[in-house]
Scaffold this active site. Structure first.
Site, PDB file in Angstrom:
ATOM      1  N   GLN A 189       0.833  -1.203   0.000  1.00 58.50           N
ATOM      2  CA  GLN A 189       0.000   0.000   0.000  1.00 58.50           C
ATOM      3  C   GLN A 189       0.869   1.254   0.000  1.00 58.50           C
ATOM      4  O   GLN A 189       1.242   1.777   1.045  1.00 58.50           O
ATOM      5  CB  GLN A 189      -0.945  -0.002   1.213  1.00 58.50           C
ATOM      6  CG  GLN A 189      -1.951   1.103   1.115  1.00 58.50           C
ATOM      7  CD  GLN A 189      -3.159   0.855   1.980  1.00 58.50           C
ATOM      8  OE1 GLN A 189      -3.300  -0.159   2.649  1.00 58.50           O
ATOM      9  NE2 GLN A 189      -4.059   1.807   1.969  1.00 58.50           N
ATOM     10  N   PHE A 190       1.160   1.751  -1.200  1.00 61.31           N
ATOM     11  CA  PHE A 190       2.007   2.935  -1.337  1.00 61.31           C
ATOM     12  C   PHE A 190       1.369   4.176  -0.721  1.00 61.31           C
ATOM     13  O   PHE A 190       2.056   5.115  -0.331  1.00 61.31           O
ATOM     14  CB  PHE A 190       2.381   3.187  -2.796  1.00 61.31           C
ATOM     15  CG  PHE A 190       1.282   3.816  -3.618  1.00 61.31           C
ATOM     16  CD1 PHE A 190       1.241   5.198  -3.791  1.00 61.31           C
ATOM     17  CD2 PHE A 190       0.302   3.041  -4.213  1.00 61.31           C
ATOM     18  CE1 PHE A 190       0.234   5.791  -4.553  1.00 61.31           C
ATOM     19  CE2 PHE A 190      -0.703   3.617  -4.966  1.00 61.31           C
ATOM     20  CZ  PHE A 190      -0.742   5.001  -5.131  1.00 61.31           C
ATOM     21  N   THR A 191       0.049   4.184  -0.574  1.00 64.02           N
ATOM     22  CA  THR A 191      -0.637   5.367  -0.041  1.00 64.02           C
ATOM     23  C   THR A 191      -0.290   5.638   1.421  1.00 64.02           C
ATOM     24  O   THR A 191      -0.589   6.718   1.928  1.00 64.02           O
ATOM     25  CB  THR A 191      -2.170   5.255  -0.207  1.00 64.02           C
ATOM     26  OG1 THR A 191      -2.631   4.109   0.504  1.00 64.02           O
ATOM     27  CG2 THR A 191      -2.553   5.165  -1.677  1.00 64.02           C
TER      28      THR A 191
END
Length: 146
Positions: A78-80
């Site tokens: 999850q890059f967010t």
């Protein structure tokens, strides 16, 4: 490296209407990787996660680790988690590692967890995923390597 950890009664991840990963009991991890993360960061975070005493003993106290209770892990990239919302109304994701770097660290992280005897299920790196989590407790923690 930044991980949002949730103690889970069960969780699953679906891609294109197909369940690609699922666990019945353990931890659900949302995993973010930043530019300067290395194998050492992945090792530190993995060791911390599997040994955290966040599962209840017979007296209702959080005294047992994932290893102690024999739980599994559902690990979702999850890059967010590296979204910066300080300015404006659209998050800036410049702190997130480029996909090729992030995927390599993320895969190494999951292999480290497996090497510790943990069953690890994953989503699909870079895909749009639907994640279902039955948070137990609720227990939610943030683990960071820096």
């Amino acid at each position: 490296m930044r991980v949002v950890l949730q103690r889970s009664k069960n969780s699953s991840v679906t891609v294109n209407n197909e369940v690609v990963g699922q666990i019945d009991f353990g931890l659900t991890l949302l995993v973010g990787v930043t530019h300067e993360d290395t194998l050492e960061d992945a090792e530190y975070v993995a060791d911390k996660i599997v040994n955290l005493r966040i599962f209840e003993d017979e007296f209702g106290k959080m005294n047992h680790s994932l290893i102690d209770v024999g739980g599994d892990i559902l690990s979702i990239s999850q890059f967010t988690l590296y979204g910066d919302c300080k300015k404006g109304r659209r998050p800036n994701f410049m702190a997130a590692a480029k996909p090729d770097v992030a995927e390599s660290i993320y895969n190494q992280f999951n292999e480290i967890l497996r090497s510790k005897g943990i069953k690890v299920q994953t989503g699909v790196f870079g895909a749009m995923m639907d994640v279902a989590i039955s948070n137990d407790g609720p227990v939610t923690l943030i683990i960071e390597s820096k």
